[in-house]
Design a protein around this motif. Structure first.
Motif, short mmCIF file in Angstrom:
data_model
loop_
_atom_site.label_atom_id
_atom_site.label_comp_id
_atom_site.label_asym_id
_atom_site.label_seq_id
_atom_site.Cartn_x
_atom_site.Cartn_y
_atom_site.Cartn_z
N ALA A 139 0.56 -1.75 -0.18
CA ALA A 139 0.06 0.25 0.12
C ALA A 139 0.77 1.36 0.12
O ALA A 139 1.97 1.31 0.86
N LEU A 140 0.27 2.11 -0.73
CA LEU A 140 1.65 3.34 -0.65
C LEU A 140 0.08 4.49 -0.44
O LEU A 140 -1.38 4.26 -0.28
N PRO A 141 0.33 5.79 -0.04
CA PRO A 141 -0.53 6.54 0.65
C PRO A 141 -2.50 7.27 -0.25
O PRO A 141 -2.77 7.22 -0.10
N HIS A 142 -1.95 6.79 -1.20
CA HIS A 142 -2.71 7.05 -2.49
C HIS A 142 -3.69 6.02 -3.36
O HIS A 142 -4.37 5.92 -4.41
N GLU A 143 -2.50 4.47 -3.21
CA GLU A 143 -2.64 3.02 -3.79
C GLU A 143 -2.46 1.72 -3.13
O GLU A 143 -2.00 1.90 -2.58
N GLN A 144 -3.37 1.45 -2.62
CA GLN A 144 -3.14 -0.41 -2.36
C GLN A 144 -3.12 -1.60 -3.50
O GLN A 144 -4.05 -1.41 -4.27
N LYS A 145 -2.86 -2.19 -3.61
CA LYS A 145 -2.79 -3.93 -4.46
C LYS A 145 -2.99 -4.85 -3.96
O LYS A 145 -1.74 -5.03 -2.73
N LEU A 197 8.90 3.92 7.20
CA LEU A 197 8.34 5.54 7.57
C LEU A 197 8.83 6.50 7.13
O LEU A 197 10.14 7.00 7.17
N ILE A 198 7.89 7.51 6.99
CA ILE A 198 8.90 9.11 7.15
C ILE A 198 9.14 9.90 8.28
O ILE A 198 9.87 10.39 8.19
N ALA A 199 8.57 9.11 8.81
CA ALA A 199 8.80 9.78 10.44
C ALA A 199 8.57 9.21 11.35
O ALA A 199 8.07 8.38 11.31
N ASP A 200 9.59 9.00 12.78
CA ASP A 200 9.65 8.09 13.49
C ASP A 200 8.67 8.95 14.74
O ASP A 200 7.89 9.57 15.25
N PRO A 201 8.27 7.42 15.23
CA PRO A 201 6.58 7.60 15.86
C PRO A 201 7.17 8.28 17.22
O PRO A 201 6.11 9.19 17.35
N LYS A 202 7.97 7.84 17.50
CA LYS A 202 7.92 8.31 18.81
C LYS A 202 8.49 10.00 18.95
O LYS A 202 7.92 10.43 19.49
N GLU A 203 9.44 10.82 17.68
CA GLU A 203 9.35 11.83 17.57
C GLU A 203 8.29 12.49 17.65
O GLU A 203 7.72 13.68 18.13
N VAL A 204 7.17 12.04 16.69
CA VAL A 204 6.10 12.45 16.62
C VAL A 204 5.27 13.07 17.31
O VAL A 204 4.83 13.40 17.84
N ARG A 205 4.97 11.91 18.34
CA ARG A 205 4.24 12.08 19.68
C ARG A 205 4.80 13.25 20.72
O ARG A 205 4.08 13.72 20.74
N ALA A 206 6.49 13.17 20.73
CA ALA A 206 7.42 13.46 21.45
C ALA A 206 7.18 15.50 21.56
O ALA A 206 6.65 16.62 22.18
N ARG A 207 6.88 15.45 19.71
CA ARG A 207 6.23 17.68 19.65
C ARG A 207 5.12 17.30 19.38
O ARG A 207 4.85 18.38 20.24
N ARG A 208 4.36 16.20 19.15
CA ARG A 208 2.84 16.62 19.87
C ARG A 208 2.36 17.00 20.91
O ARG A 208 1.89 18.78 21.38
#
Length: 102
Positions: free
Chosen positions: A8-14, A76-87
């Protein structure tokens, strides 16, 4: 036996269903599915994979069972831990600003 290969891509899945022989590995099924021709960025020898959302360490030696769905993972485009910390930092700053206004 019947298995599926999913990507799966953001705009398409197969999802490709195919018949494989008993003893077929996840990596062999990915190659036989032809999904690499549709998505050339997939490297069957190096791309992380899983079966029904559970990561497999060695797709080249993981033998599939009837009905398994091999999922090919994208980086992954961004590290989930880093995203949660920023949020969390942003929410903390907002609450501090609101408290000053009161």
């Amino acid at each position: 036996m019947k298995v599926e290969i999913a990507y799966a891509l953001p705009h398409e899945q197969k999802i490709i269903a195919l018949q494989v022989e008993d003893g077929c590995t996840a990596q062999q099924a990915v190659v036989r599915s032809g999904i690499v021709e549709l998505f050339p960025e997939i490297d069957p020898a190096g791309t992380p994979m899983g079966i029904f959302g559970k990561a497999i360490k060695d797709p080249a030696s993981t033998v599939l069972r009837e009905g398994d769905r091999v999922e090919i993972y994208r980086p992954l485009i961004a590290d989930p831990k880093e995203v949660r910390a920023r949020r969390a930092a942003k929410m903390k700053a907002q609450k501090a600003a609101e408290a000053k206004q009161e």
